[in-house]
Design a protein around this motif. Structure first.
Motif, PDB file in Angstrom:
ATOM      1  N   PRO A  71      33.269   7.874  18.009  1.00 21.30           N
ATOM      2  CA  PRO A  71      32.983   8.682  19.193  1.00 21.30           C
ATOM      3  C   PRO A  71      33.892   8.310  20.370  1.00 21.30           C
ATOM      4  O   PRO A  71      34.324   7.171  20.485  1.00 21.30           O
ATOM      5  N   PHE A  72      34.157   9.319  21.195  1.00 23.04           N
ATOM      6  CA  PHE A  72      34.983   9.141  22.383  1.00 23.04           C
ATOM      7  C   PHE A  72      34.251   9.663  23.606  1.00 23.04           C
ATOM      8  O   PHE A  72      33.526  10.652  23.520  1.00 23.04           O
ATOM      9  N   THR A  73      34.487   9.014  24.725  1.00 26.50           N
ATOM     10  CA  THR A  73      34.142   9.575  26.029  1.00 26.50           C
ATOM     11  C   THR A  73      35.476   9.824  26.704  1.00 26.50           C
ATOM     12  O   THR A  73      36.272   8.896  26.871  1.00 26.50           O
ATOM     13  N   VAL A  74      35.709  11.074  27.052  1.00 28.02           N
ATOM     14  CA  VAL A  74      36.965  11.452  27.696  1.00 28.02           C
ATOM     15  C   VAL A  74      36.680  11.881  29.129  1.00 28.02           C
ATOM     16  O   VAL A  74      35.851  12.764  29.370  1.00 28.02           O
ATOM     17  N   LEU A 106      47.210   8.762  29.497  1.00 27.27           N
ATOM     18  CA  LEU A 106      46.163   9.552  28.849  1.00 27.27           C
ATOM     19  C   LEU A 106      45.101   8.684  28.190  1.00 27.27           C
ATOM     20  O   LEU A 106      43.903   8.970  28.296  1.00 27.27           O
ATOM     21  N   THR A 107      45.514   7.618  27.510  1.00 26.47           N
ATOM     22  CA  THR A 107      44.526   6.775  26.834  1.00 26.47           C
ATOM     23  C   THR A 107      43.705   5.944  27.818  1.00 26.47           C
ATOM     24  O   THR A 107      42.674   5.385  27.439  1.00 26.47           O
ATOM     25  N   CYS A 108      44.140   5.906  29.073  1.00 30.31           N
ATOM     26  CA  CYS A 108      43.332   5.266  30.108  1.00 30.31           C
ATOM     27  C   CYS A 108      42.198   6.181  30.579  1.00 30.31           C
ATOM     28  O   CYS A 108      41.408   5.808  31.450  1.00 30.31           O
ATOM     29  N   HIS A 109      42.098   7.360  29.987  1.00 27.65           N
ATOM     30  CA  HIS A 109      41.005   8.297  30.264  1.00 27.65           C
ATOM     31  C   HIS A 109      40.002   8.349  29.116  1.00 27.65           C
ATOM     32  O   HIS A 109      39.083   9.164  29.136  1.00 27.65           O
ATOM     33  N   VAL A 110      40.193   7.508  28.111  1.00 29.70           N
ATOM     34  CA  VAL A 110      39.376   7.585  26.897  1.00 29.70           C
ATOM     35  C   VAL A 110      38.696   6.241  26.618  1.00 29.70           C
ATOM     36  O   VAL A 110      39.355   5.206  26.562  1.00 29.70           O
TER      37      VAL A 110
END
Length: 185
Positions: A71-74, A106-110
Motif C-alpha cells: 500500500p501507498f499513501t501519496v 516525487l518519491t518524497c511524496h509517497v
C-alpha cells in the motif's frame, strides 16, 4: 396491508441510508470520479488538476511502481502547486538528464503504508501533535492534524495543506495537497 408497505418502505430506506454511509463514494478530484477499485495511476490520469504530476511520474519512470500492490499513501500536488515553484523548475526537472532529481522529488511524496486522515490524526495525537514519517524517497515528513485538517511539512519547512483527503485506491490512498514537497538538496 398499508402498515406492512410502510414498514417495508421504511426498512428499505433505512438500509439504503446505512449502505450509503458504509459505502460512501470517493471524492471527485480534478473533475473526475475516483474509483476505490482502481490503482493510483488509473485514477490520477483522469484528474485535470494533476496533469503535471502524471507527466512527472511518467518522465521519472514511476508508473509501474505506483500501479504496484502497495500500500501507498501519496500526497499529490496539484498543477497549481507545481506552478508555484520558481520559474523553470518543472521544465528543468522533466529533462531526461534530471531524472534522478525528479524521482527523488516525487518519491518524497509517497509513504509505503496506507494512512487515512483519521490515521494521521491518531498518530499525530499519540506523538504530541506531530508525527514523523520517512518516505519511499528517504525524505522526512512531519504530519499534523488540527481541527480536522491535515498538514504535511517537508524537510525544508514548507507546509502543504491537504485539500482533499482520503481518496481511496486499490493500492492505497491519495491526499491532494496544495504545495510540492521538496527534499533537502
Amino acid at each position: 396491508m398499508r402498515k406492512l408497505a410502510t414498514l417495508l418502505l421504511a426498512s428499505t430506506l433505512g438500509l439504503s441510508a446505512l449502505g450509503a454511509v458504509a459505502y460512501a463514494a470517493n471524492p471527485m478530484v480534478g473533475g473526475a470520479p475516483m474509483y476505490a477499485k482502481k490503482n493510483i495511476i488509473e485514477n490520477a490520469v483522469n484528474s485535470k488538476d494533476h496533469t503535471t504530476l502524471v507527466a512527472a511520474v511518467k518522465a521519472a519512470g514511476l508508473v509501474d511502481t505506483l500501479q504496484g500492490a502497495g500500500p501507498f499513501t501519496v500526497f499529490a500536488p496539484t498543477n497549481e502547486a507545481f506552478a508555484a515553484l520558481p520559474a523553470g523548475t518543472v521544465d528543468t526537472l522533466l529533462k531526461p538528464e534530471n531524472k534522478d532529481k525528479l524521482t527523488k522529488v516525487l518519491t518524497c511524496h509517497v509513504v509505503a503504508a496506507k494512512a487515512l486522515a483519521a490515521d494521521v490524526a491518531k498518530m499525530a495525537k499519540a506523538d504530541g501533535g506531530a508525527h514523523q514519517v520517512k518516505t519511499v524517497g528517504g525524505c522526512g515528513l512531519t504530519l499534523k492534524a488540527e481541527k480536522g485538517k491535515v498538514t504535511v511539512t517537508d524537510e525544508n519547512g514548507n507546509v502543504a495543506h491537504v485539500t482533499i483527503a482520503d481518496v481511496r485506491q486499490s493500492n492505497g490512498v491519495i491526499h491532494v495537497i496544495d504545495k510540492v514537497l521538496l527534499p533537502k538538496m
